[in-house]
Enzyme design. Sequence first.
Site, PDB file in Angstrom:
ATOM      1  N   GLU A  34       0.847  -1.191   0.000  1.00 49.30           N
ATOM      2  CA  GLU A  34       0.000   0.000   0.000  1.00 49.30           C
ATOM      3  C   GLU A  34       0.881   1.237   0.000  1.00 49.30           C
ATOM      4  O   GLU A  34       2.112   1.121   0.086  1.00 49.30           O
ATOM      5  CB  GLU A  34      -0.951  -0.007   1.198  1.00 49.30           C
ATOM      6  CG  GLU A  34      -0.237  -0.066   2.534  1.00 49.30           C
ATOM      7  CD  GLU A  34      -1.186  -0.211   3.728  1.00 49.30           C
ATOM      8  OE1 GLU A  34      -2.336  -0.623   3.526  1.00 49.30           O
ATOM      9  OE2 GLU A  34      -0.771   0.104   4.837  1.00 49.30           O
ATOM     10  N   HIS A  58      -3.088   3.794   8.281  1.00 56.62           N
ATOM     11  CA  HIS A  58      -1.764   3.427   8.771  1.00 56.62           C
ATOM     12  C   HIS A  58      -0.840   4.637   8.828  1.00 56.62           C
ATOM     13  O   HIS A  58      -1.053   5.629   8.156  1.00 56.62           O
ATOM     14  CB  HIS A  58      -1.133   2.376   7.853  1.00 56.62           C
ATOM     15  CG  HIS A  58      -1.797   1.039   7.956  1.00 56.62           C
ATOM     16  ND1 HIS A  58      -1.512   0.006   7.118  1.00 56.62           N
ATOM     17  CD2 HIS A  58      -2.728   0.570   8.807  1.00 56.62           C
ATOM     18  CE1 HIS A  58      -2.243  -1.044   7.443  1.00 56.62           C
ATOM     19  NE2 HIS A  58      -2.996  -0.729   8.457  1.00 56.62           N
TER      20      HIS A  58
END
Lengths: 387, 302
Positions: free
Chosen positions: B209, B248
Amino acid sequence: MLLSEYKSKELVAQYGMPIPEGRIAATPEEAEARCREIRAEKYVVKAQIAAGGRGLGGGIRFAATPSSVAEEARRLLGSKLVTAQTGPDGEEIASVYVEAAMTLKESFYIGFALDPRSGAPLLLASDQGGVEFEERARMDPEAVRTLALDGAGDADRAALAEFLAGIGIADVAAVDAVMAARRAFVETDMLLLEINPFARTDKGDWLAIDAKISLDKNAAFRHPEYETLASDDELVGIEREAQKSDINLVKLDGDIGVVVNGAGLGLATNDMIVDAGGEPANFMDLRTTATSFDIAKGVDLILKDPNVKVVLLNVHGGGMTVCDTVAEGVAFAYARAQKKPPVVARLAGQNADWGHRILKDRKVPVETYGTMGEAVKRAVELARGGR
Amino acid sequence: MAIYVDSGTRVLVQGMTGRAGTFYTDQAMRYAPTYVAGVRPGKGGSKHLGLPVFHGVAEAKAETGATASLVVAPADKAAAAMIEAIEAELDVVVCVTERVPQHDMSRVKAALAGSKTALIGPNSQGILTPGQCKIGVMPTRDAKPGPVGIASRSASLTSEVLARCSAADLGQSTTVGVGGDTLHGIGFVDCLKRFREDDETRVVVLVGEIGGTEEEDAAEYLSSLDYGKPVVALVVGRHAPVGRRMGHAGTLSIFGLPSAKEKIACLTRSGVQIAQSPDEVAPAILSALAAQNAVQSESVAG
């Protein structure tokens, strides 16, 4: 957690980094009154926003007298400052910091961060400090030198002094100041400390003219002072609301509301929506600690968004978040909502069938699909006015 | 065969007696009986979930022959627990704890330098070798043994990708959640090296990601040698707005903000097949395996 300039400076000053004398003010009258407390030939009025690029964005003004300080403060306060780092909407200026203006002879950049690979504290330094530093560093990465530091103590002062001498900082006072900044970086759990410029004045003093700090909010448990230092100002209203319910939510501009568990699945869902020609209204990541009541609050926030035409529910149940918990949350929110846009659901993993049944039994206007691709396609269709 | 953990792994749990520790240990023990001890300072000498509890890791290792640890300590105690396990020279340490301060991880990374321990996490879903050993919180429902090695930065996507693979009859050799934090232990490159040596693994899936440098490092490694096995990658966040934090911890802008698109370009250049969405992962694996079989039968025939 980004700190504004004056809080950043006050924090490093506590560790021994010299800063110019300054005062914070929220009104032009206050700015005028408080600047009289500062001994200076000239003043500088600085917009306090938690983003960089202020110099080039017009957020830093010079003033020769207290009355022109008030004038500059009036121009800045309440206006929106747009810089390269704020995004197109800019950030509203709620306070200004008034300082003694300095005549700078040399400007350096000093930064501290943790190496993303090794984890070691890094000292970054450049002799190209000043308002255009970021642009210069982008053009010429060689302009920034880095030194890996070990441990938290003062043991490597000699290595640090030699490194600084290499870019033209040789004064003992300057090395002391950088060592102080280094202690502040480690002891207050900063993710980033930037002093730019770190400058020598015409009087020979070394000062932090501007500073930017990002604190690690995961370390707040050992820093009670964080509460007074930082606010969640970087988050807009509904994003802050969502955080209270253990939901990471980012507001976007589209019309497809998105409810997803997990950051990675959330990013993947939004990618698929855009690929299918749609536009997500938000990014959402239900954290594993979110209860069905928390999830209901998150869905409330999406349903309140006037742009939302359809809600895409994409959940892979497992571990701590099971499908029925999410379905419960959606059902709660729909039961009390004024506006009830259609829901397109793809539930997979643990308790998926149970989740589907909850949605149907509680009269949520839901259509269910077996794969992410089908669900995304249908949501985009509905958002475009399809039936 | 598998990487890092198998049926011979002997696991101790640091923080086993707490609520989360009890829950995860119980789940993992029901899946595979590789658990041998718990560690909880002050509670040594007692028993929990039928396992002996020790004051410290070194003592538990000496008494039970433990080779791996699961750390479920709270965020303020996780770093000390990880360092204790590293100093006791365990082979594998898995930390599932979320929100560990980064300066604590700076110290943990210093302790790891030169050690033989493979740290997985923190903020990791753990590691699972289907049918043999589970350390962490990886869902096991959809897992089954097979030829696919998975290394993932995202817990939610691991569940998704794993389920898709199994549904397409693509079992897994080992699935590793490397964790979502900026500073963590092993990364994609470490997993790729192990999967390369593992005979059972015939194809590797990387789930990446935005943020960090895992994908770039993996691309650099794969370009540096003839890897010998196909690699498929899913990198999400292609359409995430730049500079906004999405769940995140991101990477600081001074180290650059590599976008998903840049990561995908890097991986493509090094021969990795890109899946655009979770829906495309299993088909990509099947076509990679088919291509590999074609090459192999050709070389046999030739």
